[in-house]
Design a protein around this motif. Structure first.
Motif, mmCIF file in Angstrom:
data_model
loop_
_atom_site.group_PDB
_atom_site.id
_atom_site.type_symbol
_atom_site.label_atom_id
_atom_site.label_comp_id
_atom_site.label_asym_id
_atom_site.label_seq_id
_atom_site.Cartn_x
_atom_site.Cartn_y
_atom_site.Cartn_z
ATOM 1 N N VAL A 1 0.841 -1.198 0.000
ATOM 2 C CA VAL A 1 0.000 0.000 0.000
ATOM 3 C C VAL A 1 0.875 1.247 0.000
ATOM 4 C CG1 VAL A 1 -1.814 -1.227 1.241
ATOM 5 C CG2 VAL A 1 -0.139 0.107 2.519
ATOM 6 N N ASP B 1 -7.866 7.164 -2.015
ATOM 7 C CA ASP B 1 -8.176 5.764 -1.704
ATOM 8 C C ASP B 1 -9.216 5.740 -0.583
ATOM 9 O OD1 ASP B 1 -8.231 3.048 -1.417
ATOM 10 O OD2 ASP B 1 -6.086 2.805 -1.020
ATOM 11 N N ARG C 1 -9.607 2.840 2.077
ATOM 12 C CA ARG C 1 -8.561 2.524 3.054
ATOM 13 C C ARG C 1 -8.728 3.394 4.287
ATOM 14 N NH1 ARG C 1 -4.829 -0.663 3.616
ATOM 15 N NH2 ARG C 1 -5.067 -1.425 1.485
ATOM 16 N N SER D 1 -3.026 -7.713 6.358
ATOM 17 C CA SER D 1 -4.261 -7.438 7.081
ATOM 18 C C SER D 1 -4.705 -8.689 7.825
ATOM 19 C CB SER D 1 -5.353 -6.998 6.108
ATOM 20 O OG SER D 1 -5.650 -8.057 5.204
#
Length: 516
Positions: free
Chosen positions: A286, A305, A308, A396
């Protein structure tokens, strides 16, 4: 110099410690290297020549300067010289200079920081290349401005380390109350660690706790290869000590990579286990924020984004500082004058004010250990992954669970259906991993039943299967621990691998197994 001459010099020099120190004190650097590769990460600045002033150690000199009211002047002189020497190194822009900070300077801390920031600016060194080591020699809780100074250093972009962790005042309290970047485990725990299970246990758990808090661990005083291997196996990120290099005043003797460390620790990096393959497949690359970016630019990141909710934050050296959550800046965004406030030069808050810590782990960390790091403290958004201590990406929660599930599925597919032991693929991965595991003692055992076919022919396959299952149970009973692996090659062939145990102990275990 005789004892009488030293005493006379001390009496003469009590009022002129800094003046005399300028004449005889030399700056020495001791490398701090990556445990996995032997590459230099930074250098700790040390003093040499204190004995010529009649002091037994650098600490005695510092205490003498404090008693004479010259500690601030001495520290500034020593640190200025260290910064000048550091800026002259050909690779200083990719290194970190570790400087000791005496907590008795807290009342003068603002002055010291202001001077050093100016010196760094003139030398072209970013604040993120300097790490202040906070000593545990004194009870920092008794200093009312200590927390203020620590926060000021952090917000200025400096890195912080807890020095001599485990043997001084308030080690765990410092770790709990202040956002630090490095933990330097005292040599007391490193010395002889390879032969002391208690020390290995304490160091391993200290490392795990630090990684959950997003802190890197440095092993201090590593003097032997065996100690180094034990530190690496415990998960220490960096090592420092005579095994790497003694402190040097001739900076041309410094090396970018220390071969003895690379040989003992770097070969594991070439191994690609199932964990490593799965993690590299799921890692998210990212966009990142820099800690010196304006808060106004942060809104643009979230606008580009919108799905996010956080972004990793790095310093100028590409090291993770933590993450910035969307909700940290929402208040300013929704405030009617929030955007105008950010443009006001008098507004004191920067991006660093809003950064929160996140768990950090190396890219080659086993998946189960990553899960432990992630779940070690509630509310984590991700695990920040690094390679050679630089940012590599994030995992994640969903990606981590996917890795764990896929690994367990593949492991289950490889298990022998009769004995439940790992099969040939797992055995192959184990052998590949241990073949690249430095000089650690390894015992590899292969078991083969004698006359098993005639046994099956006479008593039937059902009895043969019972015999195999019984032997698998005996293997599980006798070979227990993190340093042991047992597998079923197939048929009446079994395998066991034991690392780090004396040959005599392994032989006794085998004799007991065969006796049963």
């Amino acid at each position: 110099m005789s004892a009488a001459e030293l005493l006379a010099l001390r009496r003469f020099g009590d009022g002129e410690i800094v003046t005399l120190a300028k004449l005889v004190i030399e700056t020495a650097f001791q490398p701090i290297v990556e445990a996995s590769t032997g590459a230099v990460f930074g250098h700790e600045s040390l003093m040499r020549g204190f004995d010529r002033l009649g002091f037994r150690s650098p600490l005695d000199l510092i205490d003498g300067a404090y008693e004479a009211g010259q500690l601030l002047a001495l520290e500034y002189m020593v640190n200025s010289r260290a910064i000048a020497a550091f800026s002259a190194l050909p690779d200083f822009r990719s290194r970190t200079l570790f400087i000791n900070l005496d907590s008795r300077l807290v009342p003068d801390g603002a002055d010291l920081v202001e001077r050093l920031v100016g010196h760094l600016g003139r030398a072209g060194i970013p604040a993120s290349s300097i790490c202040f080591e906070i000593s545990e020699r004194f009870d920092n809780d008794t200093l009312p401005d200590f927390a203020v100074l620590v926060r000021k250093l952090r917000l200025a972009g400096f890195k912080l380390a807890i020095d001599d962790f485990g043997v001084g005042h308030n080690g765990l309290k410092l770790l709990c109350d202040h956002p630090v970047d490095y933990l330097k485990i005292d040599r007391h725990f490193i010395s002889g660690m390879d032969a002391d299970a208690r020390k290995r246990h304490l160091v391993r758990n200290t490392v795990n706790a630090a990684h959950v808090l997003g802190i890197r661990v440095i092993a201090e005083g590593v003097e032997t290869e065996a100690e180094f291997i034990a530190c690496r196996e415990a998960g220490c990120d960096l090592v420092q000590g005579w095994f790497v290099s003694r402190p040097v005043t001739d900076f041309s003797a410094l090396s970018p990579v220390y071969a003895q460390v690379a040989r003992a620790g770097g070969t594991r990096r070439n191994s690609r286990t199932l964990d490593s393959i799965l993690i590299r497949r799921e890692i998210e690359h990212v966009a990142v924020l820099r800690e010196n970016e304006s808060l106004e630019s942060v809104f643009e990141f979230f606008r580009r984004d919108p799905r996010r909710t956080f972004f990793p934050v790095l310093n100028a050296n590409d090291e993770p500082r933590g993450i910035l959550h969307e909700y940290h800046v929402k208040e300013l965004s929704y405030h009617p004058f929030g955007r105008d406030l950010l443009k006001n030069r008098l507004y004191q808050k920067s991006l660093s004010h809003f950064v929160t810590t996140a768990p950090i782990a190396d890219l080659d960390t086993p998946a189960e250990q990553l899960l432990d790091v992630f779940t070690g403290m509630g509310g984590n958004e991700c695990v920040i992954l690094t390679e050679n201590l630089r940012y590599a990406g994030i995992l994640s929660a969903s990606s981590l669970l996917k890795i764990i599930n896929e690994k367990r599925l593949k492991t289950a597919e490889d298990q022998n259906p009769l004995t439940g032991l790992p099969g040939n693929r797992s055995i192959r991965d184990y052998l590949q991993d241990k073949a690249l595991d430095g000089d650690q003692l390894r015992c590899l055992c292969y078991f083969d039943f004698d006359n098993f076919k005639p046994f099956n022919d006479r008593y039937g396959f059902h009895k043969g299967d019972l015999a195999l299952s019984l032997f698998a149970s005996l293997l599980r009973r006798d070979f227990v621990g993190e340093d042991v692996f047992v597998g079923h090659v197939g048929g009446d062939d079994f395998f066991a691998g034991i690392c780090g145990r004396p040959v005599g102990v392994v032989r006794e275990t085998l004799e007991r197994l065969l006796a049963d």
